[in-house]
Design an enzyme around this catalytic site. Structure first.
Site, short mmCIF file in Angstrom:
data_model
loop_
_atom_site.label_atom_id
_atom_site.label_comp_id
_atom_site.label_asym_id
_atom_site.label_seq_id
_atom_site.Cartn_x
_atom_site.Cartn_y
_atom_site.Cartn_z
N LYS A 165 -15.73 -1.44 3.44
CA LYS A 165 -15.11 -1.81 2.16
C LYS A 165 -16.21 -2.37 1.27
O LYS A 165 -16.77 -3.43 1.57
CB LYS A 165 -14.04 -2.88 2.39
CG LYS A 165 -12.80 -2.42 3.15
CD LYS A 165 -11.98 -3.64 3.58
CE LYS A 165 -10.57 -3.27 4.04
NZ LYS A 165 -9.92 -4.42 4.74
N GLU B 272 0.82 -1.22 0.00
CA GLU B 272 0.00 0.00 0.00
C GLU B 272 0.85 1.26 0.00
O GLU B 272 0.35 2.35 0.22
CB GLU B 272 -0.93 0.01 1.22
CG GLU B 272 -1.94 -1.13 1.20
CD GLU B 272 -2.98 -1.03 2.29
OE1 GLU B 272 -2.71 -0.38 3.33
OE2 GLU B 272 -4.07 -1.59 2.11
P1 PGA Z 1 -6.61 -5.82 2.68
O1 PGA Z 1 -6.03 -4.89 3.82
O2 PGA Z 1 -7.18 -4.96 1.61
O3 PGA Z 1 -5.42 -6.63 2.23
O4 PGA Z 1 -7.69 -6.67 3.33
C1 PGA Z 1 -6.66 -3.71 4.26
C2 PGA Z 1 -7.03 -3.77 5.72
O5 PGA Z 1 -6.84 -4.80 6.40
O6 PGA Z 1 -7.57 -2.81 6.24
ZN ZN Z 2 -7.85 -3.96 8.30
#
Ligand code: PGA
Ligand code: ZN
Length: 421
Positions: A334, A202
């Site tokens: 998400k 990231e």
């Molecule tokens: P991921 O990580 O997109 O790999 O799930 C993001 C998070 O855990 O917040």
């Molecule tokens: Zn997370």
């Protein structure tokens, strides 16, 4: 009226396949949307459909999901209005599984999001305005990854993210400038100490460190180096992502060579929060360790934002349980954990009703689609979490917010720290 839907396989920021959907309306309007993909996924997430054919992209191809859009989904939507609830209901009915595994949550979300864009275009308004309905909007506080561990950085540390929240900033653009300055300062501090400045998935740094305290000391040093005040200008957030080092009955910290009970892990995190200006902790415990979450929130929830990511997986039923049991006081949102825009909006609305804060989040595998910036503004979410401040897929979101800020001009309300609308 929807006259056509189609999709293609594109690549995300890790170079892995993902779905981009296209929608066409009878008035000539077209819209497209693409979906992200996580690495540290929760067990209760909607299922991303992948081909599993080892001859293509190591089994990660999404041609099956693409075919679902081109075939079944296109046939089902043809003739419908681009109305969010109606389209999402049609997708859910067509899929007819609890976890969206038949059509694939990747196929469904791409179409759901393209529908939102198409509807916004028909109304002649930006996506954030469309998502807000007639309601007020605001710009979110960014929560930004500075040091990475866990599954995003080859497990150098067990905790996944050490993040900065520019709590003292007065505007979104000032907040962004501060964290960019801090990210740069972290690079300088690491280089001076002979530590790696390579970046993780990231865009945060992934140095090899002795333990989690070392990462927090680096944060203190980098904040000072950036000319900012820890605790005033900048507070910290952790994404512990504890699901991913839970052995089934205890928490294994490989980087520190010890195994902790839920209680001892809570104590450890509490100690870290007492030593450093940590204001937010995400996934301090594993995704199904409900009693430990409630105990943690009772113990630390007064002074700390406690965010459920793998715990809630943007799932209304799981959020309802967490509200009832006081498992946390904030939810990470998400879109691709649940797979439709309507269900995502329902989760945000329920969280706000319950006084839970909301953090709109990207995934570690992202595309250049900036929709989550619009979602954060349109729902007046207090915070946005996009990873770090490098990479086109991350900057697409930050830059979208800069454009929205300019477009709103004097009316650009900024959430500030802790200000969910
Ligand atoms: P991921 O990580 O997109 O790999 O799930 C993001 C998070 O855990 O917040
Ligand atoms: Zn997370």
């Amino acid at each position: 009226t929807i006259t056509g839907a189609g999709a293609l396989e594109i690549l995300d920021s890790r170079g892995r396949p993902t779905v981009e959907a296209h929608l066409a309306l009878s008035d000539g309007t077209t819209a497209r949307a693409s979906v992200p993909s996580g690495a540290s996924t929760g067990r209760h997430e909607a299922v991303e459909r992948r081909d599993g054919d080892p001859a293509r992209y190591g089994g990660r191809g999404v041609l099956g999901a693409v075919e679902a859009v081109n075939g079944e989904i296109a046939a089902a939507l043809r003739g419908m209005e681009p109305q969010q609830r109606t389209v999402d209901q049609a997708l859910l009915a067509l899929d007819a599984t609890a976890d969206k595994s038949r059509l694939g949550a990747n196929a469904m979300l791409a179409v759901s999001l393209a529908t939102a864009r198409a509807a916004a275009k028909v109304a002649g308004v930006p996506l954030w305005r469309h998502l807000a309905g007639g309601g007020p909007v605001s710009l979110p506080m960014p929560m930004v990854n500075i040091v990475s561990g866990g599954l995003h950085a080859g497990r150098q540390l067990d905790f996944q993210d050490f993040l900065a929240i520019p709590a003292g900033a007065r505007t979104y653009s000032e907040a962004l400038e501060w964290v960019v300055r801090l990210h740069g300062a972290m690079g300088t501090v690491l280089a001076e100490r002979g530590l790696s400045t390579l970046k993780a998935d990231e865009g945060g740094y992934g140095p090899r460190l002795d333990d989690h305290r070392a990462a927090l000391r680096l944060m203190d040093d980098a904040v000072a180096r950036a000319g900012l005040r820890p605790g005033d200008d900048v507070v910290y957030a952790l994404d512990v992502a504890a699901t991913h080092f839970f052995t089934g009955d205890a928490y294994r910290l490989d980087s520190e060579g010890r195994t902790l009970s839920a209680d001892a892990l809570a104590q450890y995190i509490g100690d870290l929060a007492a030593e450093h200006p940590i204001a937010s902790v995400e996934d301090p415990l594993a995704e199904d360790d409900w009693p430990a979450w409630a105990a943690f929130t009772q113990r630390l929830g007064d002074g700390l934002q406690i965010v459920g990511d793998d715990l809630f997986t943007t799932n209304l039923a799981r959020l309802d349980r967490g509200i009832a049991e006081r498992s946390a006081n904030a939810v990470l949102v998400k879109m691709n954990q649940i797979g439709t825009i309507s269900e995502t909006l329902d989760v945000v609305a329920r969280a706000k009703e319950a006084g839970f804060r909301t953090v709109i989040s990207a995934r570690s595998g992202e595309t250049e689609d900036p929709a989550l910036a619009d979602l954060a503004v349109g729902t007046r979410s207090g915070q946005i979490k996009v990873g770090s401040v490098t990479g086109g897929e991350r900057l697409a979101k930050y830059n979208r917010l800069l454009r929205i800020e300019r477009e709103l001009g004097d009316r650009a309300a900024f959430a500030g720290w802790g200000g969910d609308g």
